[in-house]
Design an enzyme around this catalytic site. Structure first.
Site, PDB file in Angstrom:
ATOM      1  N   MET A  30       1.362  -0.920  -0.261  1.00  0.00           N
ATOM      2  CA  MET A  30       0.194  -0.629  -0.087  1.00  0.00           C
ATOM      3  C   MET A  30       1.074   1.243  -0.010  1.00  0.00           C
ATOM      4  SD  MET A  30      -3.502  -1.063   1.797  1.00  0.00           S
ATOM      5  CE  MET A  30      -2.684  -0.595   3.486  1.00  0.00           C
ATOM      6  N   GLY A  31       2.197   1.134  -0.215  1.00  0.00           N
ATOM      7  CA  GLY A  31       2.978   2.150  -0.284  1.00  0.00           C
ATOM      8  C   GLY A  31       3.570   3.090   0.981  1.00  0.00           C
ATOM      9  N   HIS A  37       9.564  -3.454   2.996  1.00  0.00           N
ATOM     10  CA  HIS A  37       9.097  -3.845   1.595  1.00  0.00           C
ATOM     11  C   HIS A  37      10.137  -3.857   1.000  1.00  0.00           C
ATOM     12  CE1 HIS A  37       5.802  -0.593   3.208  1.00  0.00           C
ATOM     13  NE2 HIS A  37       5.191  -1.811   2.955  1.00  0.00           N
ATOM     14  N   GLN A  61     -10.370  -2.606   2.435  1.00  0.00           N
ATOM     15  CA  GLN A  61      -9.718  -3.206   2.962  1.00  0.00           C
ATOM     16  C   GLN A  61      -9.865  -2.649   4.595  1.00  0.00           C
ATOM     17  OE1 GLN A  61      -6.564  -4.082   1.152  1.00  0.00           O
ATOM     18  NE2 GLN A  61      -4.816  -4.113   3.943  1.00  0.00           N
ATOM     19  N   SER A 187       6.762   0.244   9.706  1.00  0.00           N
ATOM     20  CA  SER A 187       5.306  -0.155   9.129  1.00  0.00           C
ATOM     21  C   SER A 187       5.039   1.363   9.027  1.00  0.00           C
ATOM     22  CB  SER A 187       4.477  -0.320  10.322  1.00  0.00           C
ATOM     23  OG  SER A 187       2.739   0.356  10.339  1.00  0.00           O
ATOM     24  N   ARG A 189       2.190   2.839   8.730  1.00  0.00           N
ATOM     25  CA  ARG A 189       2.240   3.777  10.305  1.00  0.00           C
ATOM     26  C   ARG A 189       2.867   4.074  11.285  1.00  0.00           C
ATOM     27  NH1 ARG A 189      -1.990  -0.573   9.087  1.00  0.00           N
ATOM     28  NH2 ARG A 189      -3.792   0.157   8.115  1.00  0.00           N
TER      29      ARG A 189
HETATM   30  P1  AMP Z   1       1.702  -3.094   3.257  1.00  0.00           P
HETATM   31  O1  AMP Z   1       2.160  -1.560   2.846  1.00  0.00           O
HETATM   32  O2  AMP Z   1       1.024  -2.347   4.631  1.00  0.00           O
HETATM   33  O3  AMP Z   1      -0.029  -3.212   2.707  1.00  0.00           O
HETATM   34  O4  AMP Z   1       2.740  -4.425   3.107  1.00  0.00           O
HETATM   35  C1  AMP Z   1       3.010  -4.831   2.163  1.00  0.00           C
HETATM   36  C2  AMP Z   1       3.876  -5.760   2.205  1.00  0.00           C
HETATM   37  O5  AMP Z   1       4.878  -5.807   3.183  1.00  0.00           O
HETATM   38  C3  AMP Z   1       3.326  -6.934   3.190  1.00  0.00           C
HETATM   39  O6  AMP Z   1       3.102  -8.408   2.556  1.00  0.00           O
HETATM   40  C4  AMP Z   1       3.666  -6.322   4.680  1.00  0.00           C
HETATM   41  O7  AMP Z   1       3.259  -7.433   5.353  1.00  0.00           O
HETATM   42  C5  AMP Z   1       4.847  -6.022   4.522  1.00  0.00           C
HETATM   43  N1  AMP Z   1       5.438  -5.441   5.728  1.00  0.00           N
HETATM   44  C6  AMP Z   1       4.922  -4.803   6.316  1.00  0.00           C
HETATM   45  N2  AMP Z   1       6.298  -4.448   6.943  1.00  0.00           N
HETATM   46  C7  AMP Z   1       6.824  -5.214   7.267  1.00  0.00           C
HETATM   47  C8  AMP Z   1       7.791  -5.397   8.111  1.00  0.00           C
HETATM   48  N3  AMP Z   1       8.630  -4.477   8.390  1.00  0.00           N
HETATM   49  N4  AMP Z   1       8.949  -6.263   7.450  1.00  0.00           N
HETATM   50  C9  AMP Z   1       8.189  -6.876   6.538  1.00  0.00           C
HETATM   51  N5  AMP Z   1       7.634  -7.329   5.626  1.00  0.00           N
HETATM   52  C10 AMP Z   1       7.014  -6.272   6.294  1.00  0.00           C
END
Ligand code: AMP
Length: 279
Positions: A30-31, A37, A61, A187, A189
């Site tokens: 989600m960027g 990532h 979501q 994260s 967030r």
């Molecule tokens: P998101 O952009 O939050 O939807 O995350 C995209 C992908 O990155 C998802 O598969 C997450 O589980 C993964 N992800 C997010 N944070 C981390 C992290 N700290 N370490 C590894 N993978 C992550």
């Protein structure tokens, strides 16, 4: 890196690559990209011949409209990070491209108990939204391998369930959680945490580490859980859950047999953080 905004052009390109026998690795995001990532991109580059990343903040979501509105957007920096990581393709669709018929009355998936436990319980509809967008993305990208983070442990289980429902041969590769030097799980967030809360946020990692240590000493879960809850409350968190679960099913862990995972979800003001650790 080639950037596609339209599914039809992306699909055409991927077909050409498949004809050239390239294995397709896919990293949906989600960027607001961080090194967690990028670690997924690195893994895909190791295992696949062509890496496709998507950036799409999926409205279906988000169970909390404010969380959706405040979701960070750093697209210029994201593109630079993906270029630097050697990502070959970025899919950057608009909402209408993903949901041409709108976002109401969308299909529902049979996720069983996964939908009512832990994240499912506290974020009603969240995993249906995840499946709605993942189904579309997977149909468009047609990857051989899908790379996702253990940070979203239950989401990985839900996507595995979706792959089963789709009778798909796509292989889900779950990658370890990347952390800041003080342990906080990276994260998108985290960007929303003011300095004081950013410091307090490490309490989640400290609690998970304590849970792991004390579980391995054989201390009763109820005692450990009470201690972890108290430290989170002392740091100013509002807690959704602090749980110990069977790592294969996510059902509450009974006894000390088999792999277990400790999971925490809690708010600092209006920022919701989740994390987990294998015990
Ligand atoms: P998101 O952009 O939050 O939807 O995350 C995209 C992908 O990155 C998802 O598969 C997450 O589980 C993964 N992800 C997010 N944070 C981390 C992290 N700290 N370490 C590894 N993978 C992550």
């Amino acid at each position: 890196m080639i950037i596609f905004k339209y599914a039809r052009q992306l699909e055409e390109y991927i077909q050409q690559q498949k004809t050239a026998r390239k294995q397709i690795g896919f990293v949906p995001t989600m960027g607001a990209l961080h090194n967690g990532h990028i670690a997924l991109i690195d893994q895909s580059k190791k295992e696949a011949g062509l890496t496709v990343c998507s950036i799409f903040v999926n409205p279906t979501q988000f169970n909390n409209p404010k969380d959706y509105q405040l979701y960070p957007n750093t697209i210029g920096q994201d593109i630079a990070k993906l270029e630097a990581a050697g990502c070959e393709v970025l899919f950057l669709p608009a909402i209408a491209e993903m949901y041409p018929a709108g976002t109401i009355n969308l299909e529902q998936y049979d996720l069983g108990y996964l939908e009512t436990l832990l994240e499912g319980k506290y974020r009603p509809g969240h995993f249906q939204g995840v499946c709605q967008v993942m189904y579309r993305l997977l149909t468009m990208v047609q990857p051989d391998k899908l790379f996702m983070g253990q940070k979203d442990y239950q989401q990985c289980m839900v996507v595995n369930r979706l792959l089963q429902l789709m009778q798909s041969a796509i292989q889900l590769v779950t990658c370890p959680t990347l952390r800041e030097p003080d342990g906080l799980a990276m994260s998108s967030r985290n960007m929303r945490l003011p300095a004081e809360d950013r410091q307090k946020a490490t309490t989640i990692y400290k609690c998970l580490t304590l849970i792991k240590e004390e579980c391995n000493k054989g201390i009763a879960w109820a005692v450990i859980q009470k201690k972890a809850v108290q430290s989170l409350l002392d740091a100013g968190f509002t807690i959704d859950y602090v749980e110990l679960a069977d790592a294969r099913t996510l059902q509450p862990a009974s006894g000390t047999q088999g792999p277990r995972v400790a999971l925490i979800a809690a708010f600092l003001h209006d920022v919701r953080l989740i994390d987990n650790m294998m015990v």
